[in-house]
Design an enzyme around this catalytic site. Structure first.
Site, PDB file in Angstrom:
ATOM      1  N   CYS A 296       6.587  -6.841   7.193  1.00 55.04           N
ATOM      2  CA  CYS A 296       7.578  -6.218   8.067  1.00 55.04           C
ATOM      3  C   CYS A 296       8.112  -7.255   9.037  1.00 55.04           C
ATOM      4  O   CYS A 296       7.384  -8.160   9.460  1.00 55.04           O
ATOM      5  CB  CYS A 296       6.948  -5.051   8.824  1.00 55.04           C
ATOM      6  SG  CYS A 296       8.137  -4.007   9.692  1.00 55.04           S
TER       7      CYS A 296
ATOM      8  N   GLU B 199       0.829  -1.201   0.000  1.00 53.62           N
ATOM      9  CA  GLU B 199       0.000   0.000   0.000  1.00 53.62           C
ATOM     10  C   GLU B 199       0.867   1.255   0.000  1.00 53.62           C
ATOM     11  O   GLU B 199       1.928   1.306   0.622  1.00 53.62           O
ATOM     12  CB  GLU B 199      -0.947  -0.013   1.208  1.00 53.62           C
ATOM     13  CG  GLU B 199      -2.002  -1.106   1.089  1.00 53.62           C
ATOM     14  CD  GLU B 199      -3.073  -1.058   2.165  1.00 53.62           C
ATOM     15  OE1 GLU B 199      -4.171  -1.573   1.900  1.00 53.62           O
ATOM     16  OE2 GLU B 199      -2.817  -0.521   3.257  1.00 53.62           O
TER      17      GLU B 199
ATOM     18  N   CYS C 256       6.002  -4.407  15.654  1.00 51.31           N
ATOM     19  CA  CYS C 256       5.645  -3.343  16.588  1.00 51.31           C
ATOM     20  C   CYS C 256       4.168  -3.512  16.955  1.00 51.31           C
ATOM     21  O   CYS C 256       3.305  -3.581  16.083  1.00 51.31           O
ATOM     22  CB  CYS C 256       5.893  -1.969  15.970  1.00 51.31           C
ATOM     23  SG  CYS C 256       7.635  -1.658  15.598  1.00 51.31           S
TER      24      CYS C 256
ATOM     25  N   CYS D 189       3.665   8.571   0.973  1.00 50.65           N
ATOM     26  CA  CYS D 189       4.171   7.601   1.948  1.00 50.65           C
ATOM     27  C   CYS D 189       4.444   6.299   1.207  1.00 50.65           C
ATOM     28  O   CYS D 189       3.529   5.644   0.714  1.00 50.65           O
ATOM     29  CB  CYS D 189       3.150   7.403   3.057  1.00 50.65           C
ATOM     30  SG  CYS D 189       3.710   6.313   4.389  1.00 50.65           S
TER      31      CYS D 189
ATOM     32  N   CYS E  95       1.226  -1.315  15.551  1.00 50.87           N
ATOM     33  CA  CYS E  95       1.191  -1.076  14.117  1.00 50.87           C
ATOM     34  C   CYS E  95       0.498  -2.216  13.384  1.00 50.87           C
ATOM     35  O   CYS E  95       0.837  -3.388  13.570  1.00 50.87           O
ATOM     36  CB  CYS E  95       2.624  -0.915  13.594  1.00 50.87           C
ATOM     37  SG  CYS E  95       2.738  -0.639  11.815  1.00 50.87           S
TER      38      CYS E  95
ATOM     39  N   CYS F 204      -1.406   6.652   9.654  1.00 48.62           N
ATOM     40  CA  CYS F 204      -0.136   6.125  10.145  1.00 48.62           C
ATOM     41  C   CYS F 204      -0.357   4.876  10.998  1.00 48.62           C
ATOM     42  O   CYS F 204      -1.173   4.865  11.915  1.00 48.62           O
ATOM     43  CB  CYS F 204       0.558   7.208  10.975  1.00 48.62           C
ATOM     44  SG  CYS F 204       2.159   6.724  11.622  1.00 48.62           S
TER      45      CYS F 204
END
Length: 393
Positions: free
Chosen positions: A135, A115, A139, A128, A142, A368
């Site tokens: 990933c 994305e 985290c 962005c 997230c 975010c």
């Protein structure tokens, strides 16, 4: 916050083998393109000039067809078409938020999807960009961190996201013309899916293309790379890319940061701060941005604000306070507006800019911390996510 968080993989990720076929000129460095042209028969004395011509057609004018490159001979254009392609990621879907934010789901080699988000503002337009499919960092606040790493993106797939957005914005100029209009896409932030410093070479090569004065022509000051704290690559970022630096900080003690940003177990706050203090480009004109997501009852106390000030004392910096953007199953809640204002006031009075980032694109899951490929968006229960994040009920 008493249980153990999952620790990030202590490895540098390797790209999977990409499909074979004609070589893609997108993403090649100038030297790599020169070598490729020489290998296909271009005389060495002409190769540098040819690279400059092709480079301008691809990155300044946005052309994808060799037939459009009218300052090259027809025979040479035909040779190029036989041996090379000019390819960018395929746009699968585009969503537009009520606030004008655009989110693109793009498909890359192997059928994987990432994305990309474009955020228009009065004085800028920020893209962005993602650097990995998934990933490694897990985290716990997230949404992308709930998706396992698939592979690194290539330089072509990274700069291709910029080209795709410029396509959609209709921002490629007419060949041979100069426009004085402000850029619609004026800034790049490497804050999408993935940890950019675990894919350093591809990120570096893509950003060099973005900054090239004969191509997309973005100033290095308009490119910001965000890292969760891959300490050994921080100095290298300044030396080989030269862009602005942001750090996903989010906590003021190792105990809390270990759970929010598990890479902290490898390089703790003290090691990270030491690397930031010696960042070659840090100055009053090029401050480091500390990103700090505001989580209710976790990291948002007055004591946290005072500790943050002491940790960064002496580092030219600004602190971006990010109201937590909730996603389905998220194990945290957003701090109240009053708590965020109180935290911001403490930081501001200590002499640091402390803007509160306005959530953008929440209605299309583009804010975010919310990015996650649609093909990997299988909903987990809140209990599953809490368990994986090491957070008690």
């Amino acid at each position: 916050m008493s249980a153990t968080a999952p620790i990030t993989q202590d490895v540098m990720t390797l790209p999977r083998k990409l499909p074979e076929g004609l070589a893609n000129l997108v993403g090649m460095t100038r030297d790599a393109m020169r070598d490729a042209l020489i290998a296909q028969g271009t005389p060495e004395k002409q190769a540098k000039m040819r690279v400059g011509q092709i480079w301008q057609w691809i990155y300044q004018w946005g052309k994808r067809d060799f037939a459009d490159m009218t300052n090259l001979s027809k025979a040479f254009r035909a040779e190029l078409a036989e041996r090379f392609v000019i390819e960018v990621p395929e746009v699968v879907t585009k969503q537009v938020s009520e606030d004008g934010t655009r989110k693109y789901l793009v498909r890359i080699a192997g059928g994987h999807e990432v994305e990309v988000v474009y955020i228009p503002e009065e004085d800028r337009g920020t893209l962005c960009v993602s650097s990995q499919v998934g990933c490694t960092l897990t985290c716990s606040f997230c949404h992308t961190g709930t998706q396992k790493l698939v592979r690194n993106l290539t330089a072509a797939e990274i700069i291709g996201q910029v080209m795709v957005a410029r396509d959609d914005l209709g921002e490629w100029p007419v060949p041979g013309t100069i426009t004085e209009a402000p850029r619609l896409l004026s800034n790049i932030v490497l804050m999408g899916m993935g940890e950019p410093l675990y894919n350093f070479e591809n990120v570096r090569d893509a950003m060099k293309i973005a900054m090239d004065p004969e191509g997309i022509q973005l100033s290095r000051r308009r490119i910001t790379l965000s890292t969760s704290g891959v300490v050994p690559e921080i100095a290298r970022t300044a030396e080989e890319i030269g862009c602005q630096l942001a750090v996903s900080f989010h906590a003021t003690t190792d105990k809390v940061r270990n759970k929010l940003v598990p890479i902290n177990k490898r390089w703790n706050i003290a090691e990270l701060i030491e690397a930031l203090r010696s960042y070659p480009k840090v100055s009053n004109s090029e401050r480091i941005t500390f990103e700090y997501v505001m989580l209710d009852g976790v990291n948002d106390s007055d004591a946290d604000a005072h500790r943050l000030i002491e940790l960064i004392r002496g580092i030219p910096a600004k602190i971006n306070l990010i109201p937590f953007n909730e996603w389905p199953g998220a194990p945290y809640k957003r701090s109240s507006n009053n708590r965020i204002r109180a935290f911001s006031e403490i930081v501001y009075k200590a002499g640091y800019a402390s803007p509160v980032r306005k959530p953008r694109g929440e209605d299309i899951m583009a804010a975010c911390g919310q990015l996650k490929s649609a093909t990997e968006r299988a909903r987990k229960s809140r209990k599953q996510i809490q368990s994986e994040a090491g957070i008690p009920d």
